[in-house]
Scaffold this motif. Sequence first.
Motif, PDB file in Angstrom:
ATOM      1  N   LEU A   9      62.462  42.250  25.445  1.00  0.00           N
ATOM      2  CA  LEU A   9      62.847  42.910  24.191  1.00  0.00           C
ATOM      3  C   LEU A   9      64.353  43.130  24.127  1.00  0.00           C
ATOM      4  CD1 LEU A   9      59.957  45.457  23.603  1.00  0.00           C
ATOM      5  CD2 LEU A   9      60.437  43.349  22.327  1.00  0.00           C
ATOM      6  N   ASP A  10      64.984  43.419  25.269  1.00  0.00           N
ATOM      7  CA  ASP A  10      66.447  43.536  25.285  1.00  0.00           C
ATOM      8  C   ASP A  10      67.099  42.236  24.828  1.00  0.00           C
ATOM      9  OD1 ASP A  10      66.361  46.172  26.158  1.00  0.00           O
ATOM     10  OD2 ASP A  10      66.806  45.671  28.262  1.00  0.00           O
ATOM     11  N   VAL A  11      66.558  41.100  25.276  1.00  0.00           N
ATOM     12  CA  VAL A  11      67.084  39.801  24.849  1.00  0.00           C
ATOM     13  C   VAL A  11      66.855  39.622  23.349  1.00  0.00           C
ATOM     14  CG1 VAL A  11      66.869  37.286  25.082  1.00  0.00           C
ATOM     15  CG2 VAL A  11      66.779  38.743  27.120  1.00  0.00           C
ATOM     16  N   VAL A  12      65.648  39.890  22.889  1.00  0.00           N
ATOM     17  CA  VAL A  12      65.336  39.747  21.459  1.00  0.00           C
ATOM     18  C   VAL A  12      66.285  40.588  20.622  1.00  0.00           C
ATOM     19  CG1 VAL A  12      63.608  40.270  19.679  1.00  0.00           C
ATOM     20  CG2 VAL A  12      62.916  39.100  21.786  1.00  0.00           C
ATOM     21  N   TYR A  13      66.451  41.861  20.972  1.00  0.00           N
ATOM     22  CA  TYR A  13      67.282  42.764  20.172  1.00  0.00           C
ATOM     23  C   TYR A  13      68.771  42.436  20.254  1.00  0.00           C
ATOM     24  CZ  TYR A  13      63.108  45.598  19.498  1.00  0.00           C
ATOM     25  OH  TYR A  13      61.863  46.049  19.161  1.00  0.00           O
ATOM     26  N   PRO A 150      55.143  34.657  30.565  1.00  0.00           N
ATOM     27  CA  PRO A 150      53.676  34.759  30.597  1.00  0.00           C
ATOM     28  C   PRO A 150      53.119  35.156  29.230  1.00  0.00           C
ATOM     29  CG  PRO A 150      54.691  36.124  32.320  1.00  0.00           C
ATOM     30  CD  PRO A 150      55.790  35.612  31.465  1.00  0.00           C
ATOM     31  N   PRO A 151      51.948  34.622  28.854  1.00  0.00           N
ATOM     32  CA  PRO A 151      51.355  34.934  27.551  1.00  0.00           C
ATOM     33  C   PRO A 151      51.176  36.423  27.293  1.00  0.00           C
ATOM     34  CG  PRO A 151      50.137  33.169  28.624  1.00  0.00           C
ATOM     35  CD  PRO A 151      51.148  33.672  29.614  1.00  0.00           C
ATOM     36  N   GLU A 152      50.866  37.185  28.333  1.00  0.00           N
ATOM     37  CA  GLU A 152      50.662  38.622  28.117  1.00  0.00           C
ATOM     38  C   GLU A 152      51.948  39.316  27.671  1.00  0.00           C
ATOM     39  OE1 GLU A 152      51.247  38.024  32.605  1.00  0.00           O
ATOM     40  OE2 GLU A 152      50.094  37.050  31.025  1.00  0.00           O
ATOM     41  N   LEU A 153      53.108  38.697  27.897  1.00  0.00           N
ATOM     42  CA  LEU A 153      54.381  39.224  27.396  1.00  0.00           C
ATOM     43  C   LEU A 153      54.813  38.485  26.130  1.00  0.00           C
ATOM     44  CD1 LEU A 153      56.390  39.551  30.744  1.00  0.00           C
ATOM     45  CD2 LEU A 153      55.201  41.350  29.480  1.00  0.00           C
ATOM     46  N   GLY A 154      54.714  37.173  26.146  1.00  0.00           N
ATOM     47  CA  GLY A 154      55.193  36.365  25.023  1.00  0.00           C
ATOM     48  C   GLY A 154      54.443  36.598  23.730  1.00  0.00           C
ATOM     49  N   ASN A 155      53.171  36.936  23.818  1.00  0.00           N
ATOM     50  CA  ASN A 155      52.377  37.170  22.614  1.00  0.00           C
ATOM     51  C   ASN A 155      52.512  38.598  22.082  1.00  0.00           C
ATOM     52  OD1 ASN A 155      51.208  34.602  22.171  1.00  0.00           O
ATOM     53  ND2 ASN A 155      49.834  34.951  23.894  1.00  0.00           N
ATOM     54  N   ASP A 156      53.264  39.445  22.777  1.00  0.00           N
ATOM     55  CA  ASP A 156      53.483  40.811  22.296  1.00  0.00           C
ATOM     56  C   ASP A 156      54.275  40.782  20.990  1.00  0.00           C
ATOM     57  OD1 ASP A 156      52.154  42.129  24.290  1.00  0.00           O
ATOM     58  OD2 ASP A 156      53.933  43.010  25.200  1.00  0.00           O
ATOM     59  N   VAL A 157      53.865  41.612  20.057  1.00  0.00           N
ATOM     60  CA  VAL A 157      54.542  41.709  18.765  1.00  0.00           C
ATOM     61  C   VAL A 157      55.813  42.533  18.924  1.00  0.00           C
ATOM     62  CG1 VAL A 157      54.337  42.675  16.431  1.00  0.00           C
ATOM     63  CG2 VAL A 157      52.433  41.417  17.437  1.00  0.00           C
ATOM     64  N   VAL A 158      56.876  42.065  18.271  1.00  0.00           N
ATOM     65  CA  VAL A 158      58.126  42.814  18.185  1.00  0.00           C
ATOM     66  C   VAL A 158      58.067  43.520  16.826  1.00  0.00           C
ATOM     67  CG1 VAL A 158      60.641  42.668  18.225  1.00  0.00           C
ATOM     68  CG2 VAL A 158      59.287  41.021  19.530  1.00  0.00           C
ATOM     69  N   GLY A 165      60.243  33.444   7.335  1.00  0.00           N
ATOM     70  CA  GLY A 165      58.827  33.159   7.139  1.00  0.00           C
ATOM     71  C   GLY A 165      57.871  34.018   7.945  1.00  0.00           C
ATOM     72  N   VAL A 166      58.383  34.973   8.697  1.00  0.00           N
ATOM     73  CA  VAL A 166      57.543  35.851   9.516  1.00  0.00           C
ATOM     74  C   VAL A 166      57.931  37.292   9.186  1.00  0.00           C
ATOM     75  CG1 VAL A 166      56.806  36.466  11.845  1.00  0.00           C
ATOM     76  CG2 VAL A 166      57.459  34.116  11.339  1.00  0.00           C
ATOM     77  N   LEU A 167      56.998  38.016   8.619  1.00  0.00           N
ATOM     78  CA  LEU A 167      57.277  39.380   8.186  1.00  0.00           C
ATOM     79  C   LEU A 167      57.474  40.331   9.354  1.00  0.00           C
ATOM     80  CD1 LEU A 167      54.655  39.663   5.305  1.00  0.00           C
ATOM     81  CD2 LEU A 167      57.110  39.196   5.107  1.00  0.00           C
ATOM     82  N   MET A 168      58.160  41.427   9.066  1.00  0.00           N
ATOM     83  CA  MET A 168      58.364  42.455  10.076  1.00  0.00           C
ATOM     84  C   MET A 168      57.000  42.950  10.560  1.00  0.00           C
ATOM     85  SD  MET A 168      61.155  45.500   9.955  1.00  0.00           S
ATOM     86  CE  MET A 168      62.271  44.396   9.157  1.00  0.00           C
ATOM     87  N   GLY A 169      56.871  43.068  11.866  1.00  0.00           N
ATOM     88  CA  GLY A 169      55.619  43.506  12.446  1.00  0.00           C
ATOM     89  C   GLY A 169      54.685  42.364  12.811  1.00  0.00           C
ATOM     90  N   GLU A 170      55.088  41.112  12.525  1.00  0.00           N
ATOM     91  CA  GLU A 170      54.253  39.953  12.853  1.00  0.00           C
ATOM     92  C   GLU A 170      54.897  39.013  13.866  1.00  0.00           C
ATOM     93  OE1 GLU A 170      53.121  37.998   9.231  1.00  0.00           O
ATOM     94  OE2 GLU A 170      52.093  39.773   8.464  1.00  0.00           O
ATOM     95  N   ALA A 171      56.197  39.132  14.077  1.00  0.00           N
ATOM     96  CA  ALA A 171      56.895  38.244  15.015  1.00  0.00           C
ATOM     97  C   ALA A 171      56.543  38.622  16.447  1.00  0.00           C
ATOM     98  CB  ALA A 171      58.398  38.327  14.809  1.00  0.00           C
ATOM     99  N   THR A 172      56.357  37.614  17.280  1.00  0.00           N
ATOM    100  CA  THR A 172      56.109  37.841  18.701  1.00  0.00           C
ATOM    101  C   THR A 172      57.367  37.509  19.495  1.00  0.00           C
ATOM    102  OG1 THR A 172      55.361  35.582  19.118  1.00  0.00           O
ATOM    103  CG2 THR A 172      53.670  37.189  18.420  1.00  0.00           C
ATOM    104  N   ILE A 173      57.359  37.892  20.764  1.00  0.00           N
ATOM    105  CA  ILE A 173      58.479  37.545  21.637  1.00  0.00           C
ATOM    106  C   ILE A 173      58.633  36.027  21.682  1.00  0.00           C
ATOM    107  CG2 ILE A 173      59.242  37.532  24.059  1.00  0.00           C
ATOM    108  CD1 ILE A 173      58.095  40.416  24.265  1.00  0.00           C
ATOM    109  N   TYR A 174      57.518  35.301  21.769  1.00  0.00           N
ATOM    110  CA  TYR A 174      57.596  33.831  21.745  1.00  0.00           C
ATOM    111  C   TYR A 174      58.309  33.341  20.491  1.00  0.00           C
ATOM    112  CZ  TYR A 174      54.201  32.929  25.567  1.00  0.00           C
ATOM    113  OH  TYR A 174      53.558  32.830  26.765  1.00  0.00           O
TER     114      TYR A 174
END
Length: 187
Positions: A9-13, A150-158, A165-174
């Motif tokens: 999440l630090d990388v994403v943000y 790992p999928p258990e982290l990558g599929n987590d919603v940000v 094309g991806v609304l807030m609350g629907e984007a994943t880390i992947y």
Amino acid sequence: MKMTRSELLDVVYRFYPRGVQKMQRIYVPPGERVYEDTEEHRRLVEAANRGRAEYTTWEAMIHRMYERYRLQNESIDLFAGGVAPAYSARIYRPKDFEPAPSLGSRASLSFHVSLLGPYYGIHSRGEPDEIPAAVAEEIEATYPGYQTIPPELGNDVVPDVELDGVLMGEATIYMCLFSDVWTWVDP
């Protein structure tokens, strides 16, 4: 090296502003932040520029893989000034082209090398063959030190990031680290 949700999440943000919708300036009241004006977006543009500058490495890897697979490079838009967070490609297995209404001509495997950090991802329908392992081997040889998420982290919603094309609350880390093309292959 073990990674955590917090580290990802630090990388994403670092590259995506929290709580800012991707709207054009004409649709935003005066004085409100516009996505393109944020420091995070500037960093994302810089990462895409680095991706353009280092494209020859990706291209050489893709050409080696063309010899073995029906492959489509999805990273050409970087040359048109696109702001992509990763290099991306799809592999079509021979059965992807058989007449089957449920499959059409959708790829059965996509892979991505992030421009935002030392990560790569392989998204497959799960056919029992050697292709995912061979792709991983090629990526790791080309990009030493890169690792999968790992999928258990990558599929987590940000929850507070919006993508094209991806609304807030629907984007994943992947999606944030590899783009929404992550969703092009149904597992």
